[in-house]
Design a protein around this motif. Sequence first.
Motif, short mmCIF file in Angstrom:
data_model
loop_
_atom_site.label_atom_id
_atom_site.label_comp_id
_atom_site.label_asym_id
_atom_site.label_seq_id
_atom_site.Cartn_x
_atom_site.Cartn_y
_atom_site.Cartn_z
N VAL A 43 -68.99 -8.80 36.07
CA VAL A 43 -69.38 -8.90 37.47
C VAL A 43 -70.58 -9.85 37.57
CG1 VAL A 43 -70.15 -7.69 39.54
CG2 VAL A 43 -68.59 -6.56 37.94
N HIS A 83 -72.20 -0.09 36.47
CA HIS A 83 -71.01 0.17 37.28
C HIS A 83 -70.78 1.66 37.50
CE1 HIS A 83 -69.15 -3.84 35.57
NE2 HIS A 83 -70.35 -3.99 36.08
N GLY A 106 -67.01 -8.28 47.06
CA GLY A 106 -66.65 -8.61 45.69
C GLY A 106 -65.32 -9.36 45.67
N CYS A 131 -68.98 -4.03 47.11
CA CYS A 131 -70.01 -3.88 46.09
C CYS A 131 -71.35 -3.52 46.72
CB CYS A 131 -70.17 -5.17 45.29
SG CYS A 131 -68.73 -5.68 44.34
N ASP A 133 -74.96 -4.04 45.48
CA ASP A 133 -75.81 -4.66 44.47
C ASP A 133 -77.22 -4.09 44.59
OD1 ASP A 133 -76.99 -6.30 42.62
OD2 ASP A 133 -76.70 -8.16 43.72
N LEU A 155 -74.71 -0.59 40.33
CA LEU A 155 -73.63 -1.33 40.98
C LEU A 155 -72.48 -0.41 41.34
CD1 LEU A 155 -72.57 -4.02 42.06
CD2 LEU A 155 -71.43 -4.35 39.87
N ILE A 157 -69.11 0.24 43.07
CA ILE A 157 -68.06 -0.73 43.37
C ILE A 157 -66.76 0.02 43.68
CG2 ILE A 157 -67.53 -1.02 40.90
CD1 ILE A 157 -66.93 -3.97 41.54
N MET A 216 -69.58 -11.68 43.18
CA MET A 216 -70.12 -11.15 44.43
C MET A 216 -70.59 -12.31 45.31
SD MET A 216 -72.09 -7.65 43.30
CE MET A 216 -73.24 -8.39 42.13
#
Length: 252
Positions: A43, A83, A106, A131, A133, A155, A157, A216
């Motif tokens: 990512v 993640h 994303g 996403c 961030d 993150l 997601i 992203m």
Amino acid sequence: MLHIDEVLAWPRGAAVATERPMAQWQALARAAPHFNVPRIGTVYGALLNHRGALAALGDAVHQPPYKSPPQAPVLYIKPRNTHIGHGEPIVVPAGVDELEIGATLGIVIGRGACRVAEADAASVIAGYTVCNDVSVPHASYYRPSLRYKCRDSFLPIGPWIVGAHRVPRPDALSITVSIDGQTAQRADTGGMVRSVARLIADVSAFMTLDAGDVLMLGVPAGAPRARAGQHVGIEIEGVGRLDNPLLAQGDT
């Protein structure tokens, strides 16, 4: 190669990720609100890709050591330790009062992308996801700090990946961030320095993106902040809604 016709998701407890129509996944999310992270590769984040975020820096981008706005994408990686899936807690590190919530689209790559022309960029996109961030608030413009951006759980997601053909206008999607059910930010995927296609072209000009990688698009200006004990939701039009609670380190 990654190809998605419907919507690909991996609900908690399922052996593998599967495809279903969006309405079915939305119904399941209301009944069983935990999803694993979709099967993805590396990512990449694109710093300062939103015109408003770049403009907010004012004269700072013209001062040493930078002296001018970035001429190429400013990339960073969100490694696997960051993640987490839909419904999982974002951990607020000890000694940190609040976290910055970076809502962004994303772009999921469907096949190897090397030196892709902007006009051909759509052909390498498998789909889109939501996403968050997350970062510890800090002032580092061109050199993203791993210490502040790559903590465990930074993150969220998902909850799923929507097939690219089901999102025909990725550069015109509304983004809404809510904290404890109250709207904290309204933005959209327009107003970027580089559009979805332009970003893929510029990044693939100097590095190969592999199937499953996520690029992203960029965090809009005015990213809100949240504290431990609060609940964050990010909804991107036509893509989905990603929800995660924030818990203080030691409470997980």
